[in-house]
Write a protein that holds these residues in place. Sequence first.
Motif, PDB file in Angstrom:
ATOM      1  N   ALA B  41       0.845  -1.198   0.000  1.00 32.14           N
ATOM      2  CA  ALA B  41       0.000   0.000   0.000  1.00 32.14           C
ATOM      3  C   ALA B  41       0.879   1.247   0.000  1.00 32.14           C
ATOM      4  O   ALA B  41       1.822   1.365   0.791  1.00 32.14           O
ATOM      5  N   HIS B  42       0.545   2.173  -0.901  1.00 27.98           N
ATOM      6  CA  HIS B  42       1.206   3.483  -0.990  1.00 27.98           C
ATOM      7  C   HIS B  42       0.198   4.538  -0.543  1.00 27.98           C
ATOM      8  O   HIS B  42      -0.800   4.769  -1.233  1.00 27.98           O
ATOM      9  N   MET B  43       0.421   5.155   0.622  1.00 27.44           N
ATOM     10  CA  MET B  43      -0.506   6.183   1.099  1.00 27.44           C
ATOM     11  C   MET B  43      -0.398   7.429   0.194  1.00 27.44           C
ATOM     12  O   MET B  43       0.687   7.771  -0.268  1.00 27.44           O
ATOM     13  N   ASP B  44      -1.529   8.063  -0.036  1.00 29.24           N
ATOM     14  CA  ASP B  44      -1.569   9.214  -0.962  1.00 29.24           C
ATOM     15  C   ASP B  44      -0.521  10.264  -0.582  1.00 29.24           C
ATOM     16  O   ASP B  44      -0.436  10.678   0.571  1.00 29.24           O
TER      17      ASP B  44
END
Lengths: 133, 133, 133, 133
Positions: B41-44
Motif C-alpha cells: 500500500a502506498h498512502m496518498d
Amino acid sequence: MNITLEEAEKVIAAAKAKAKEINTLMNIAVVDSGTNLIAFAHMDEAWLGSIDISQKKARTTRYFNMPSGEVGKLSQPGAPLYNIEHSNGGLITFPGGLLIKDTEGKIIGAIGVSGDSVENDHIVAQAGADALK
Amino acid sequence: MNITLEEAEKVIAAAKAKAKEINTLMNIAVVDSGTNLIAFAHMDEAWLGSIDISQKKARTTRYFNMPSGEVGKLSQPGAPLYNIEHSNGGLITFPGGLLIKDTEGKIIGAIGVSGDSVENDHIVAQAGADALK
Amino acid sequence: MNITLEEAEKVIAAAKAKAKEINTLMNIAVVDSGTNLIAFAHMDEAWLGSIDISQKKARTTRYFNMPSGEVGKLSQPGAPLYNIEHSNGGLITFPGGLLIKDTEGKIIGAIGVSGDSVENDHIVAQAGADALK
Amino acid sequence: MNITLEEAEKVIAAAKAKAKEINTLMNIAVVDSGTNLIAFAHMDEAWLGSIDISQKKARTTRYFNMPSGEVGKLSQPGAPLYNIEHSNGGLITFPGGLLIKDTEGKIIGAIGVSGDSVENDHIVAQAGADALK
C-alpha cells in the motif's frame, strides 16, 4: 489526477471478488497515472511468476494508454512495435492490463492482473477497473 | 509456513492506522517467507522513492532474519558486512524492516515501511508486525 | 514445504547418472518452492551458457507450476503469452524444467537442466524429478 | 586449468562438514577459474540472502585473485578501490571467499561461503579450499 489508495483498494477488492466468483487465484496490481505501484495483492497459492507480470501489465497499459493486450497485437513479428517488450525494464503485452478512469473519463491509473488464462486475467481486470465507475 | 493475504492485509491495515495516528505518509510492503511480495500500500502523497525502498527493506529483513536496521549496523565502512547492499539486486539496510512471526514464533514473512524518518518508519513497521500477535 | 538439500542432492545425482548414461554433458539446477537455488552442478566441459539457462528453467517451472516447455508453447508469436520471457528477470521457456513433488504430490521445488538438445535436457530433468518418487 | 565437478563436490562436502562441526548453516558456492558456477549447496534454513552473496564472494575472489576480504580492505572510504563493489554486476568484499588451488599451487577456482559471521564464513571457506590439498 491520480488514483487514491482508497480507490485502489476498492479496485483490488472488486478484482478479488471476481476471482473468487470464477474460482481462480490472481495477482492484482494497481499503478497510478505515473506508473507507480499504489496497491498490490497476491492471493494465496497464486502463481509466483505472476507477481511481476501483474505489475508489468499495469505499467504497460499506462505507458501507452491502451489495454496491455492491444500493445501485444502491435508487438508481433512483422508488426509495427515488434519486440517493444525490451523497453522500460520489460513489458508484458498480453491481456490482463486495463486503464482505470475516474467518473469523468480521465485516466487515473491502471490495473494489471495475472494468474490464469489471459481470458480470465482480463475478466478479473475488467471487474477491478469497473469498480470506480 | 507463509503469511496469507488475509494476514498481510491485517498487517498493512495496522501499519496504516499507526501512520495516520502519528500523522505521516508511508509505503508499506509485506513479503512472504520466500521474499515474494504479498501485499502493498502506498498512502496518498507518500514519497515515490519509498515504494521500492519499502519492498527492499522487507526483503532484506527476511534474507538475513533480522531487522533491516541491524544489517545496516554491520554494513558501515569498516564493519564486517561493508557494502552488503550490492547483493540480491540491492538491499536497504536502515530501519523500517521487521520480521513477521506467527503466534508460535515461526517466521512467516516480513514487513518493510518507508516514507519518513527511520524512527517513524520503524514505529509503523512495528505496529504492522504486532498485528498478528 | 520445501525440498531439503539432501533431497536436492539425490535429484542432482540421479540427473547426472542419466546424463552419463545417454552420453551427454549437463548443467543441473534445483530450486525450492520459493524459487531459491538449493543445489547446482555443472558437468565438466558442459556449455557455459547453460549455467544460467538451467537455473532459469527451474525458476520458470515453479513460477507457473508447469514444465518450462509448456510455458514455451504459450509464448510463441500469436499465442496467448507471447514474450512472457521478459518477466521475472528473464525466463527460459523451452523444455528441461520440471516440478519436483514429494510422495504426497505436493510441490517442493523444481529442476532445470540445460546442455544439449531440449529432448535430452528433458530426459535428464525427468530422471532428476523422479528420484524422490 | 579448471576445477572439475568431482573436485568441487569434494570442496563443498568438506565445507558442509565444517559447518556442521561448528554448528552453523551455510550457503557454499564453487566457481571455476573463469568465474563460472560449478557447484552450489544451500543448507536447510540457511539465510536466503546468502545464496547470492556466497556466489558473489567466490567471483570477487577469482576476479582479483585474492580473498574477498582483502578486496574489502581496499574498498573502504578513502582506500584505493573505494566502491569497487559497483563493478561486475555487484561484488561482495568481506571475508568468506578464498581461491582454490591444485596441488602445484595453480589457481583452479574459488569458493564463496555465506550464512553467519564473517569469521565463521571464513572458517568454512578455508575447510573447503583445503579439501584439495
